[in-house]
Design a protein around this motif. Structure first.
Motif, PDB file in Angstrom:
ATOM      1  N   LEU A 296       0.829  -1.195   0.000  1.00 19.03           N
ATOM      2  CA  LEU A 296       0.000   0.000   0.000  1.00 19.03           C
ATOM      3  C   LEU A 296       0.869   1.252   0.000  1.00 19.03           C
ATOM      4  O   LEU A 296       1.974   1.246   0.568  1.00 19.03           O
ATOM      5  CB  LEU A 296      -0.909   0.001   1.234  1.00 19.03           C
ATOM      6  CG  LEU A 296      -1.910  -1.154   1.317  1.00 19.03           C
ATOM      7  CD1 LEU A 296      -2.647  -1.117   2.644  1.00 19.03           C
ATOM      8  CD2 LEU A 296      -2.885  -1.105   0.149  1.00 19.03           C
ATOM      9  N   PRO A 297       0.414   2.334  -0.620  1.00 23.44           N
ATOM     10  CA  PRO A 297       1.237   3.556  -0.734  1.00 23.44           C
ATOM     11  C   PRO A 297       1.708   4.108   0.606  1.00 23.44           C
ATOM     12  O   PRO A 297       2.839   4.578   0.729  1.00 23.44           O
ATOM     13  CB  PRO A 297       0.291   4.536  -1.438  1.00 23.44           C
ATOM     14  CG  PRO A 297      -0.687   3.686  -2.171  1.00 23.44           C
ATOM     15  CD  PRO A 297      -0.877   2.467  -1.324  1.00 23.44           C
ATOM     16  N   GLY A 298       0.862   4.043   1.622  1.00 19.37           N
ATOM     17  CA  GLY A 298       1.254   4.595   2.918  1.00 19.37           C
ATOM     18  C   GLY A 298       1.925   3.600   3.835  1.00 19.37           C
ATOM     19  O   GLY A 298       2.113   3.866   5.029  1.00 19.37           O
ATOM     20  N   GLY A 299       2.282   2.422   3.331  1.00 21.56           N
ATOM     21  CA  GLY A 299       2.875   1.374   4.143  1.00 21.56           C
ATOM     22  C   GLY A 299       1.891   0.247   4.403  1.00 21.56           C
ATOM     23  O   GLY A 299       0.683   0.425   4.312  1.00 21.56           O
TER      24      GLY A 299
END
Length: 249
Positions: free
Chosen positions: A183-186
């Motif tokens: 996922l982009p945010g971790g």
């Protein structure tokens, strides 16, 4: 890689292929161990905690599976052992002490064999249970993630992991953390261990049946309870293992 059902399917497909190819020899050795136990009138005990309990359900008491199978679960402490429901909780699987009570509650005989599932392979209850299984002389098949377990420190006082104790280790091919699509945010989404563990369980079951057939034996296999005569067929086979296999909990 994007986050989509199509991307997840691609990862699952690749992982299934990789697991099937890399674990072929280990599946055969697991089937040898279990078939030997079944021929000796043994029962296969399956135990998993958390989402790995799905693996135990895949082995014990389902259509197309072996009848001499028994599922062990943490809730046995309450349902069979008489402990209060408050005993259960998400951290219970980390307590080595409960393994002794679970083994004590299980209807175990010397000829029985065990299949234990844990993606991380490091929690105290699972490692202690595996230790007891080997101390009592049973065969042990472990289903775990080699990648995840390899990056973890054992939570058992001995420092050992499930894979250190098993006669046969089946690697479910799951990555560290189990989920596969970053996922982009971790973090990540789309776990795979339940899918590949189920594949391994079914492959082993099929190979056990193949060995029994090759030995001229009629394999004790469940029919679906939701087809005509399914109940009668299953009840007849279950009667052979009365008091040794539990269903319905």
């Amino acid at each position: 890689m994007t986050v989509s059902a199509e991307d997840y399917l691609a990862v699952v497909t690749e992982t299934i292929g990789r697991v099937a190819a890399s674990q072929r020899e280990a599946v055969g050795r697991a089937a040898d161990l279990i078939a030997e136990a079944v021929r000796a009138d043994g029962v296969v005990h399956a135990f998993g905690t958390g989402h790995s309990e799905a693996l135990a359900m895949e082995i014990a008491g389902r259509a197309g599976g072996l009848v001499p199978t028994n599922r062990i679960a943490l809730r046995d402490l309450v349902l069979i052992g008489g402990e209060p429901a408050e005993r259960l909780g998400p951290l219970l699987e980390r307590d080595p002490a409960i393994a002794h009570r679970l083994y004590e509650l299980a209807p175990v005989r010397p000829t029985d064999v065990f299949v234990l599932a844990s993606n991380s392979g490091v929690n105290g209850a699972m490692v202690e249970f595996a230790t007891l299984v080997k101390e009592h002389g049973h065969g042990l098949v472990a289903i775990t993630s080699a990648q995840h377990s390899g990056r973890m420190t054992s939570r058992h006082p001995s420092g050992r992991k499930l894979s250190d104790l098993a006669d046969v280790v089946l690697d479910n091919g799951a990555p560290y953390g189990d989920a596969t699509l970053p996922l982009p945010g971790g973090g990540a989404v789309g776990a795979v261990s339940s899918i590949t563990a189920a594949l391994l369980a079914q492959q082993v079951t099929v190979e056990v049946v193949a060995r029994l057939l090759a030995a001229g034996q009629r394999p004790p296999v469940y029919l679906s309870a939701n087809i005509p005569d399914g109940d009668a067929h299953n009840n007849e086979l279950e009667a052979r293992y009365a008091g040794r296999i539990r269903r319905g909990s």
